[in-house]
Design a protein around this motif. Structure first.
Motif, mmCIF file in Angstrom:
data_model
loop_
_atom_site.group_PDB
_atom_site.id
_atom_site.type_symbol
_atom_site.label_atom_id
_atom_site.label_comp_id
_atom_site.label_asym_id
_atom_site.label_seq_id
_atom_site.Cartn_x
_atom_site.Cartn_y
_atom_site.Cartn_z
ATOM 1 N N LYS A 162 2.851 9.046 -4.764
ATOM 2 C CA LYS A 162 2.108 10.259 -5.092
ATOM 3 C C LYS A 162 2.449 11.389 -4.119
ATOM 4 C CE LYS A 162 -1.794 7.705 -7.064
ATOM 5 N NZ LYS A 162 -3.259 7.422 -6.984
ATOM 6 N N ARG A 163 2.653 11.039 -2.834
ATOM 7 C CA ARG A 163 3.007 12.065 -1.861
ATOM 8 C C ARG A 163 4.394 12.636 -2.132
ATOM 9 N NH1 ARG A 163 -0.717 14.534 -0.483
ATOM 10 N NH2 ARG A 163 0.560 15.459 1.170
ATOM 11 N N ALA B 66 0.831 -1.203 0.000
ATOM 12 C CA ALA B 66 0.000 0.000 0.000
ATOM 13 C C ALA B 66 0.871 1.261 0.000
ATOM 14 C CB ALA B 66 -0.932 -0.009 1.213
ATOM 15 N N TYR C 62 2.392 2.232 -3.325
ATOM 16 C CA TYR C 62 1.461 2.855 -4.268
ATOM 17 C C TYR C 62 1.087 4.279 -3.842
ATOM 18 C CZ TYR C 62 -2.800 3.591 -6.991
ATOM 19 O OH TYR C 62 -3.756 4.106 -7.824
ATOM 20 N N LEU C 63 0.771 4.455 -2.553
ATOM 21 C CA LEU C 63 0.244 5.730 -2.087
ATOM 22 C C LEU C 63 1.329 6.784 -1.882
ATOM 23 C CD1 LEU C 63 -2.333 4.376 0.526
ATOM 24 C CD2 LEU C 63 -2.817 5.233 -1.784
ATOM 25 N N ALA D 110 4.302 0.431 5.443
ATOM 26 C CA ALA D 110 4.085 1.577 4.556
ATOM 27 C C ALA D 110 5.232 2.581 4.675
ATOM 28 C CB ALA D 110 2.757 2.249 4.891
#
Length: 414
Positions: A51-52, A44, A47-48, A94
């Motif tokens: 973008k940050r 996760a 992927y997330l 994460a």
């Protein structure tokens, strides 16, 4: 310096958790579930957080992730509860993904086509040595206290210092527009062994790292022996990557993967039946097993790239990473179920059985016929760091390609 501190802390807490879970009497299924939750968080986060990074920058994401890891590391010691640990491991996974993405994209941004191969070699050495060093640190204090969790948190916090005082930039995305979409069905038809091998590598590597410290405590190894066992079997990867990789440059890589599968199946059976009764035999057999295991993904990656056009590599590697990640979520819990059913030796039965299944699959593919061939011949093998096999940026270090920003589309892998 930031990489060394981070990986020392990571190596320490990964081994410490397995040892502490056994000492606390956690059932093997819970131990496996806890480690699977780390992989779930890692997928996760990959992927997330990408973008940050594009949104707020590398340094801010690195600082946030290092802080999360430091806090969760110490929370493990302050609140010994399996359900609380489950939450900490998701956040830890994460945050680990975020740190690795920042570090690897920075290393890539500072290297060129002329020196990227040398940079990768040093990155591989530092990564493996630091990870093994963190496992050796298990001997610094009693694992039943909070001291080692605190040391791990301190190391994560120290990793903030070097990156916080230097200005960095992200990887170039100039050639991203040339990337071609590659459907999963097409990728499987081109390189089925590479795709299945990536999934199996996720299953086995994460099961090994998650459950081996627990296994060591269950068969009566001392804390020092467990730390030594994990460190030595990790360092083996440093030599195996180069040796097996060079061999695969001169043979059909599927045959090399078949050989590796047979060796892992044999060594897994050996350990589960006789090796654990003598520590030296156990260590030697495990080194033979992990020499193959830690190199499996790299060989599968190289094999897959042999059957791709240059503009297809981005999409192909994204899909390999997704399936490696799926395997890493399933592997630890599946291994824990085998240990619950067959005792501690169930870990090696699981690893040996999965390796045997991969070997059988490769044998069936060796007799198949290719319907498509690339315009270029088999390319030279490029080693990849063992721990970084799950990250989305290590391909940036590959000297065969220009730096590119990797976009992972989970929808296409379904």
């Amino acid at each position: 310096m930031c990489e060394i501190c981070f990986l020392l802390g990571h190596g320490l807490i990964m081994t410490l958790l397995g040892v502490r879970m056994s000492l606390e009497g956690f059932p093997s299924q819970m131990a496996g579930l806890l480690m699977s939750s780390f992989s779930l968080g890692f997928v996760a986060g990959s992927y997330l957080l990408e973008k940050r990074i594009r949104s707020v920058g590398h340094i801010r994401v690195f600082a946030a992730c290092a802080a999360i890891l430091a806090v969760t590391a110490m929370l493990h010691g302050l609140w010994v509860n399996p359900w609380a640990w489950l939450v900490w491991r998701v956040f830890g996974g994460a945050a680990t993904a975020g740190l690795l993405m920042v570090m690897e994209s920075w290393v890539s941004g500072e290297s060129t086509n002329d020196n990227r191969g040398k940079v990768l070699a040093w990155y591989l050495v530092l990564s493996t040595a630091s990870l093994a060093g963190g496992q050796w640190m298990l001997n610094l204090a009693d694992p039943t206290t909070t001291v080692l969790f605190t040391i791990s948190g301190i190391l994560f916090a120290l990793s903030l210092i070097p990156l916080s005082i230097y200005r960095i930039h992200g990887p170039s995305r100039s050639s991203h527009e040339t990337a071609h979409k590659l459907p999963l069905k097409t990728l499987y038809s081109r390189a089925p062994v590479g795709l299945v091998g990536a999934f199996v590598a996720g299953l086995m590597v994460q099961a090994f790292f998650a459950m081996t410290p627990y296994y060591g405590q269950e068969i009566g190894l001392s804390t020092a022996q467990t730390a030594q066992f994990m460190a030595i079997t990790t360092l083996v990867a440093l030599f195996a990557q180069w040796t097996l990789g060079r061999i695969s440059d001169h043979l059909d890589r599927r045959k090399v993967i078949l050989f590796m599968s047979v060796v892992m199946a044999f060594s897994g059976a050996l350990i589960s039946q006789v090796a654990r009764f003598d520590y030296l035999i156990l260590l030697l057999a495990a080194c033979l097993h992990t020499a193959m295991l830690h190199t499996l993904y790299s060989i599968c990656l190289a094999h897959t790239n042999d059957w791709l056009e240059p503009e297809e590599t981005i999409q192909a590697n994204a899909k390999l990473l997704i399936w490696y990640g799926i395997g890493s979520v399933i592997g630890p819990y599946s291994a824990s179920l085998a240990m619950e059913a067959f005792g501690p030796d169930g870990l090696w039965m699981f690893l040996g059985a999965v390796a045997l299944a991969l070997g059988i699959f490769v044998m069936t593919r060796l007799h198949g016929r290719r319907s498509w061939r690339p315009e270029v011949a088999q390319e030279p093998y490029v080693p990849t760091p063992t721990l970084m096999e799950s990250t989305s940026h290590y391909i940036d270090l590959d000297p065969r390609y220009e730096p590119q920003q990797l976009e992972i589309n989970f929808g296409e892998a379904a």
